[in-house]
Scaffold this active site. Structure first.
Site, PDB file in Angstrom:
ATOM      1  N   CYS A   1      13.786  11.750   5.878  1.00  0.00           N
ATOM      2  CA  CYS A   1      13.898  11.438   7.313  1.00  0.00           C
ATOM      3  C   CYS A   1      15.342  11.586   7.763  1.00  0.00           C
ATOM      4  O   CYS A   1      15.616  11.725   8.950  1.00  0.00           O
ATOM      5  CB  CYS A   1      13.360  10.044   7.605  1.00  0.00           C
ATOM      6  SG  CYS A   1      13.983   8.805   6.495  1.00  0.00           S
TER       7      CYS A   1
ATOM      8  N   GLU B   1      10.415   2.268  10.029  1.00  0.00           N
ATOM      9  CA  GLU B   1      11.352   3.371   9.832  1.00  0.00           C
ATOM     10  C   GLU B   1      10.552   4.643   9.992  1.00  0.00           C
ATOM     11  O   GLU B   1       9.580   4.865   9.259  1.00  0.00           O
ATOM     12  CB  GLU B   1      11.989   3.321   8.436  1.00  0.00           C
ATOM     13  CG  GLU B   1      12.985   2.195   8.258  1.00  0.00           C
ATOM     14  CD  GLU B   1      14.144   2.232   9.234  1.00  0.00           C
ATOM     15  OE1 GLU B   1      14.432   3.309   9.795  1.00  0.00           O
ATOM     16  OE2 GLU B   1      14.740   1.173   9.462  1.00  0.00           O
TER      17      GLU B   1
ATOM     18  N   LYS C   1       0.857  -1.190   0.000  1.00  0.00           N
ATOM     19  CA  LYS C   1       0.000   0.000   0.000  1.00  0.00           C
ATOM     20  C   LYS C   1       0.896   1.244   0.000  1.00  0.00           C
ATOM     21  O   LYS C   1       1.531   1.567   0.996  1.00  0.00           O
ATOM     22  CB  LYS C   1      -0.905   0.059   1.237  1.00  0.00           C
ATOM     23  CG  LYS C   1      -1.932   1.181   1.100  1.00  0.00           C
ATOM     24  CD  LYS C   1      -2.280   1.878   2.394  1.00  0.00           C
ATOM     25  CE  LYS C   1      -1.514   3.121   2.678  1.00  0.00           C
ATOM     26  NZ  LYS C   1      -1.707   4.269   1.811  1.00  0.00           N
TER      27      LYS C   1
ATOM     28  N   GLU D   1      10.180  16.692  14.456  1.00  0.00           N
ATOM     29  CA  GLU D   1      10.525  16.601  13.035  1.00  0.00           C
ATOM     30  C   GLU D   1       9.641  17.560  12.235  1.00  0.00           C
ATOM     31  O   GLU D   1       8.418  17.508  12.332  1.00  0.00           O
ATOM     32  CB  GLU D   1      10.308  15.164  12.545  1.00  0.00           C
ATOM     33  CG  GLU D   1      10.720  14.983  11.096  1.00  0.00           C
ATOM     34  CD  GLU D   1      10.603  13.536  10.640  1.00  0.00           C
ATOM     35  OE1 GLU D   1       9.524  12.943  10.815  1.00  0.00           O
ATOM     36  OE2 GLU D   1      11.595  13.008  10.090  1.00  0.00           O
TER      37      GLU D   1
END
Ligand code: NDP
Length: 478
Positions: A281, A247, A172, A379
């Site tokens: 990231c 992750e 997906k 983040e």
């Protein structure tokens, strides 16, 4: 407008609804219509994968090798076209889009080789006349859930090892960028992947993603994305006792010491912080700079940042493409406001209105910041970097490690002693010396520590840890 369907059990199946995939460089342009899958589609895909699993697990390494090699070859051959699609749906510059497609090709070719190198151990038993054999087997049916920021590389680096080690897959991709995953599905189909071995179900995370993660017949889940979704998936997988690999985010430190080569440091920070619109990231979001080089470094980085050309991803002059969508752009702009409120001096960061409607933002540098500010703890995932001034190497290490994340960390220095010390003491899964925190090789492990990652590493031969299970067999021949 072409409709792009899901691939389930070897058939391209239409859906009741399709979503518009829009170009963030020009929101008037619809890149394509992509199927919005349902829970029933996930059920059908998992059933197809389950049915195909014994056959694929028994397929010879040569068969798996040939499929992956051929997909890799075609990806490389058509990298220009697929890179263009990537840039149109995600907003990376064309050079970055083509580069990412080439990486996906390399990943498929690498795992084509790995399919031929599945090894085990033969050990002596502690008892007489018994052989002990440790072999690797496929895990079974694996759910892969991928984000929008690397729309071809991440589906590739999860799909290729899954198939190389004999698993069947339900993928997906992110709803924002289904086009590149659809390309991978098309190539696997074109190259003769047996029905059900690889299935693509596009659609929303809350519907399709959730159905995959909670499906009773899925054996393992590999996910890349936000900390919030990753944490939720870890809880579900824990409850259902299934393997998972996550992750997630980063707040990656890049230390610049007084003894750094200034040009090397500025170039590494410019690339690591702003390229790919900061949507990595592994982006260098905290620039931890020693007092002696601080002013010269800031002046040079600021000048280089202000000279970056923000624009349409397909314009060859563009160095920074658009932000992926309105939601991400609003979030970035809110962080720019927050930086001001927290007392930082802000350079750039404003929304840009160009000739065509798009999600453009000037890169932002936050100066005079401290590591306790929210802008240095959360983040942001946009073209924003903070500078934190420190007195010496010891303070730099302390600040670098003062974060809940631990993905990538960098240092710019000409001192072998500092470089060596940093590599050993920084709490991160990947360390860069005189290189941007982002930008990694495809054949070695990728992943982090603490809040950034959970479960075995991705990529390289270490991927076998997640995508296989180990069996220990004892044999007494009599
Ligand atoms: P998400 O974590 O929501 O999305 C990642 C993937 O997970 C997408 O395919 C998404 O589907 C899917 N998903 C969402 N909810 C569920 C669920 N309940 N079960 C299973 N799958 C689910 O991240 P966003 O795209 O919303 O981005 C938000 C923030 O996450 C960014 O601002 C950034 O900070 C971070 N991020 C980090 C990335 C990284 O590489 N570490 C990559 C992308 C984002 P869909 O999007 O289709 O709904």
């Amino acid at each position: 407008m072409t409709k792009h369907d899901n691939l389930i059990g070897g058939k391209w199946l239409p859906s009741n609804t399709y979503s518009e995939n829009r170009n963030p460089s020009n929101t008037d342009e619809v890149v394509g219509l992509y199927a919005q899958g349902s829970v029933d589609d996930v059920d059908a895909a998992v059933a197809a994968a389950r049915k195909a699993a014994p056959g694929w697990a028994a397929a010879t390494p040569q068969v798996r090798h040939d499929l992956l090699e051929e997909v890799g070859r075609k990806l490389a051959e058509r990298a220009e076209d697929y890179g263009r699609l990537l840039s149109r749906e995600e907003g990376k510059t064309l050079a970055e889009g083509i580069g990412e497609t080439m990486r996906a090709a390399q990943v498929f070719k690498f795992f084509a080789g790995e399919a031929l190198r599945v090894t085990g151990d033969l050990q002596a038993s502690v008892r007489p006349d018994i052989d002990v054999e440790v072999t690797r087997e496929p895990v079974g049916v694996i759910g892969l859930i991928t984000p929008w920021n690397f729309p071809i590389a991440i589906p590739a680096w999860k799909t290729a090892p899954a198939l190389a080690y004999g698993n069947c897959v339900v993928l997906k991709p992110a709803d924002l960028t289904p086009g590149c995953a659809h390309v991978i599905a098309g190539l696997l189909d074109e190259c003769g992947c047996p029905p059900g071995v690889f299935n693509l179900v596009m659609g929303r995370g809350s519907v399709v993603g959730e159905a995959i993660v909670t499906h009773p017949d899925v054996d393992a889940v590999s996910f890349t994305g936000s900390v919030a979704t990753g944490s939720h998936i870890a809880e579900v997988c824990g409850r259902l006792k299934r393997k998972c690999q996550l992750e997630m985010g980063g707040k990656n430190p890049m230390v610049v010491l007084d003894d750094a080569d200034l040009d090397v440091a500025v170039s590494a920070c410019l690339n690591g912080t702003f390229f790919s619109t900061g949507q990595r990231c592994t982006a260098s979001s905290r620039l931890i700079v020693q007092a002696g080089i601080h002013d010269a470094f800031v002046e040079k980085l600021k000048a280089a940042m202000l000279a970056l050309k923000v624009g349409d991803a397909l314009d060859p002059a563009t160095q920074i493409g658009p932000v992926v969508d309105e939601k991400q752009l609003s979030s970035n702009l809110a962080y720019v406001d927050l930086a001001r409120k927290e007392g930082a001096k802000v350079i750039g960061g404003e929304r840009l209105e160009l000739d065509v409607p798009g999600y453009f933002q000037a890169p932002a540098l936050f100066l005079e910041t401290t590591n306790s500010m929210r802008i240095n703890r959360e983040e942001i995932f946009g073209p924003c970097g903070s500078v934190i001034k420190v007195a010496d190497f010891e303070e730099a290490i302390t600040v670098a490690n003062d974060t809940e994340f631990g993905l990538s960390a960098g240092i710019c220095t000409t001192s072998l002693k500092h470089a060596r010390d940093f590599k050993r003491r920084v709490r991160a899964g990947m360390v860069m010396v005189n290189l941007p925190t982002a930008g990694v090789d495809f054949h070695v492990p990728f992943g982090g520590t603490r809040g950034s990652s959970f479960g075995p590493r991705e990529q390289g031969r270490y991927a076998a840890e997640f995508f296989t299970t180990v069996k220990t067999s004892y044999l007494f021949a009599g």
